[in-house]
Design an enzyme around this catalytic site. Structure first.
Site, PDB file in Angstrom:
ATOM      1  N   CYS A 188     -32.351  29.209 -28.029  1.00 23.96           N
ATOM      2  CA  CYS A 188     -31.473  29.947 -27.113  1.00 23.96           C
ATOM      3  C   CYS A 188     -30.070  29.355 -27.110  1.00 23.96           C
ATOM      4  CB  CYS A 188     -32.091  29.913 -25.714  1.00 23.96           C
ATOM      5  SG  CYS A 188     -31.002  30.399 -24.384  1.00 23.96           S
TER       6      CYS A 188
ATOM      7  N   CYS B 276     -28.894  28.163 -23.718  1.00 23.18           N
ATOM      8  CA  CYS B 276     -29.644  26.966 -23.326  1.00 23.18           C
ATOM      9  C   CYS B 276     -29.004  25.711 -23.919  1.00 23.18           C
ATOM     10  CB  CYS B 276     -31.092  27.072 -23.784  1.00 23.18           C
ATOM     11  SG  CYS B 276     -31.976  28.505 -23.129  1.00 23.18           S
TER      12      CYS B 276
END
Length: 296
Positions: free
Chosen positions: A219, A222
């Site tokens: 991600c 992230c």
């Protein structure tokens, strides 16, 4: 003797009058009590009606906002000349099950191997085989695209539309939202990598304040949160335990905790959830909430 009888009669009449007066007063008090109770009941009923009316107004307001968004989306699609419908998760789940549906997983092969939607084919836009895989799709059949969020999937969907695909749908919120909302996936996660509910509960109760980061190494957003948390952990006055959870290894846990977007930060105090935020958070924002909870 007659005078005495007369006096006794007068006394009896007076006593009878007093008793009747007391009875009347008692009846009046009872009537007043009943009236007060009726007023209280009416007040409660009025409050309930107002509460119901407020809920109805909220629902109507939400419906108006949804309709505005849908109208904007429909107008945008009409201007582009492509056929598109903006589906909910439930709508995506139903429509993607039709016999001629083409479900495209726009993540990497490694991500696809760990988990994916049933019936999906992996078409990674960063792969050298991407163009050939896209050419293998049939333009007259509906295409359902997803990625971890709505980054790669939106880009792929845009390209497919530009190539003449008549019906392209993007999974809202990506597979993270799909998993967090309880929809099924095909998972190959090895046993032992995922945390059980009991283990997670022990982990979040192991310190006064525990900050859990639900994310993934796949991600992009992230990854941006990593240096934020690293900088906080290095501060001597932070005094908060940081736990990082890999979403792909803990599908059941995400579903149970209703984590539908990556990254998502959840703060636990004494084992109880006291704060939750999906998406990116700044150092200042995290410090502020932790300091607030510490001094409550």
């Amino acid at each position: 003797m007659k005078q005495i009888k007369h006096l006794i009669l007068i006394v009896l009449i007076s006593v009878s009058g007093m008793v009747k007066a007391q009875q009347v007063k008692a009846q009046q008090v009872e009537v007043q009590q009943v009236e007060v109770q009726q007023v209280e009941v009416q007040q409660v009923e009025n409050q309930q009606v107002k509460g119901q009316q407020f809920k109805v107004q909220q629902v109507k307001a939400q419906q108006v906002e949804v309709q505005k968004v849908e109208n904007q989306q429909v107008n945008a699609v009409a201007a582009s000349g492509t056929k598109e419908s903006f589906l909910t998760l439930a709508g995506f789940a139903v429509k993607s099950k039709v016999t001629n549906a083409q479900i495209v997983d726009a993540r990497t092969a490694e991500e696809f191997t760990q988990n994916h939607l049933k019936g999906a084919v992996n078409i990674d836009p960063a792969s050298t085989a991407y163009a050939k895989a896209v050419d293998a799709l049939i333009k007259d059949r509906p295409v359902f695209v997803y990625s971890i969020g709505n980054g790669r999937s939106v880009s792929v969907a845009k390209e497919l539309r530009s190539k003449g695909f008549k019906e392209v749908h993007v999974l809202p919120g990506g597979i993270a939202n799909w998993i967090g909302s309880g929809y099924p996936i095909v998972s190959t996660t090895e046993k032992g990598l995922s945390l059980s509910s009991a283990q997670f509960k022990t982990l979040t109760g192991s310190s006064g304040l525990v900050l859990v980061d639900f994310g993934s190494k796949y991600c992009g957003a992230c990854k941006k949160l990593i240096p934020v948390l690293d900088s906080l952990e290095k501060k001597q006055d932070f005094k908060t335990k940081v736990v990082r959870i890999e979403a792909y290894d803990n599908v059941l846990l995400l579903r149970e905790l209703k984590v539908s977007q990556l990254p998502t930060l959840v703060l636990y105090q004494g084992g109880k959830q006291v704060w939750k935020k999906a998406g990116l958070s700044s150092t200042a924002e995290i410090e502020k909430i932790i300091n607030t909870k510490r001094h409550e």
